[in-house]
Design an enzyme around this catalytic site. Structure first.
Site, PDB file in Angstrom:
ATOM      1  N   GLN A 176       0.826  -1.209   0.000  1.00  0.00           N
ATOM      2  CA  GLN A 176       0.000   0.000   0.000  1.00  0.00           C
ATOM      3  C   GLN A 176       0.868   1.270   0.000  1.00  0.00           C
ATOM      4  OE1 GLN A 176      -3.074   0.724  -0.407  1.00  0.00           O
ATOM      5  NE2 GLN A 176      -4.107  -1.261  -0.313  1.00  0.00           N
ATOM      6  N   SER A 177       2.026   1.201  -0.613  1.00  0.00           N
ATOM      7  CA  SER A 177       2.958   2.329  -0.595  1.00  0.00           C
ATOM      8  C   SER A 177       2.353   3.625  -1.155  1.00  0.00           C
ATOM      9  CB  SER A 177       4.191   1.951  -1.419  1.00  0.00           C
ATOM     10  OG  SER A 177       4.984   3.092  -1.684  1.00  0.00           O
ATOM     11  N   ASN A 178       2.405   4.690  -0.360  1.00  0.00           N
ATOM     12  CA  ASN A 178       1.989   6.008  -0.846  1.00  0.00           C
ATOM     13  C   ASN A 178       2.970   6.515  -1.896  1.00  0.00           C
ATOM     14  OD1 ASN A 178      -0.178   6.338   1.087  1.00  0.00           O
ATOM     15  ND2 ASN A 178       1.402   6.692   2.633  1.00  0.00           N
ATOM     16  N   ALA A 187       4.745   4.701  -4.005  1.00  0.00           N
ATOM     17  CA  ALA A 187       4.520   4.009  -5.280  1.00  0.00           C
ATOM     18  C   ALA A 187       3.304   4.608  -5.987  1.00  0.00           C
ATOM     19  CB  ALA A 187       4.334   2.511  -5.041  1.00  0.00           C
TER      20      ALA A 187
END
Ligand SMILES: *Cc1c(COP(=O)(O)O)cnc(C)c1O
Length: 341
Positions: free
Chosen positions: A78-80, A82
């Site tokens: 859930q990388s912001n 990325a």
């Protein structure tokens, strides 16, 4: 590009909604007996929300100047970072490839929250295990090589966009902050403590460098949400040293003195939430109408509140908490939040 304070910035794209507002948290500040402010970097965009777009403006300008057509980056599922990279890439006319971490790559998480946005903008996703993530350098190389064989020109962004070039994004933010502090009673002479959640270190590096370059009466403090103090003193020390070598040889930086990290609030682990952290997110939402996120700002704010309880004078009278974004991180926590309602 030059600025009011005559710093020569590297070339950048204009993607973020900046300057972001500095807002006073009146009710909470009164309760805590502080002049408490929040720098609303969650408002740098809706799809681009958060701190990463500030770094990406500089990094993607450089990628374009190198003739890149595809950007590669990495992070948690859930990388912001990325998500911001995938969206910013489209806006810059680039393709993106995201190398994301998940326990079982053959059974990746559903396309919700940040992953949904990654998918909607057409990012290619490569799922890898946490074990593989430790040697992500090799995976970057493998994927970059695959793209080159297809005739494409890949550009690799390390985790969080935390590089010397990316640090310019938070130097810029400190310049904004200086303008806003100048308008407050006491102006920029009154010392301020600036607190930021620390996950890969680039934001705090930029805040430290910005405070030094601009000669601000600011004490930067990072509260780490993963790893530990030693890791970040090294990592941020490395970014600052690279910055100094490339852009500002006159800077004097002493990592042990200048890089202040409050450790002890990682809690259950990266992106894992304890009930008290979620409870605090709810409290801030109810008292101030501001949404912190569970992975970064919620943990950092929890750390700030706990330290303040123990040492009421530690942060001084004027405190600025940098809201680094992450709102989409709330959605994968629906079930855990439901237990509070
Ligand atoms: C990435 C991130 C951070 C941490 O910033 P770093 O520069 O990686 O230390 C803080 N808050 C949010 C919401 C983030 O996405």
């Amino acid at each position: 590009m030059s600025s009011l304070l005559n710093i020569e910035y590297p070339e950048k794209l204009n993607l973020a909604n900046i300057p972001t507002p500095l807002e006073k948290l009146r009710r909470l500040g009164r309760k805590l007996d502080l002049d408490l402010y929040i720098k609303r970097d969650d408002l740098t965009g809706s799809e681009l929300s958060g701190n990463k777009i500030r770094k990406l403006e500089f990094i993607l300008a450089h990628a374009l100047s190198q003739g890149a057509d595809t950007v590669l980056t990495c992070g948690g599922a859930q990388s912001n970072h990325a998500r911001a990279t995938a969206v910013a890439a489209v806006r810059a006319g680039l393709k993106s490839l995201l190398i994301l971490r998940t326990p079982d790559p053959s059974n990746p998480p559903p396309a919700t929250a940040n992953i949904l946005l990654d998918r909607l903008v057409g990012a290619e996703i490569v799922w890898i295990t946490p074990e593989e993530y430790k040697s992500r350098g090799e995976i970057f190389e493998r994927e970059a090589e695959r793209l080159r064989k297809e005739g494409r020109n890949p550009f690799i962004l390390p985790e969080g966009g935390s590089t010397a070039l990316g640090a310019w994004g938070y130097i810029r933010a400190m310049e904004e902050l200086a303008h806003d502090l100048a308008l407050l009673e006491g102006g920029t002479d009154q010392p301020a403590t600036v607190i930021a959640a620390t996950g890969s270190g680039g934001t705090l590096a930029g805040i430290i460098l910005g405070a030094k370059l601009l000669g601000l009466n600011i004490r930067p403090i990072g509260i780490n949400v993963c790893d530990d103090r030693e890791y970040f003193v090294n990592e941020i020390g490395r970014i600052c040293a690279e910055f100094k070598e490339r852009y500002a040889p006159q800077l004097v930086i002493d990592p042990q003195f200048d890089i202040e990290i409050i450790d002890g609030y990682v809690g259950r682990g990266y992106a894992l939430s304890a009930p008290e952290e979620l409870e605090l997110i709810r409290e801030i939402a109810q008292v101030e109408g501001v949404f912190l996120d569970p992975v970064y700002t919620g943990k950092a704010f929890n750390g700030f509140m706990k330290e303040l309880e123990k040492y009421p004078k530690f942060f001084g009278q004027r405190v600025v908490f940098v809201h680094t974004g992450g709102i989409y991180g709330l959605f994968p926590k629906e079930d855990q939040f439901a237990e509070l309602f």
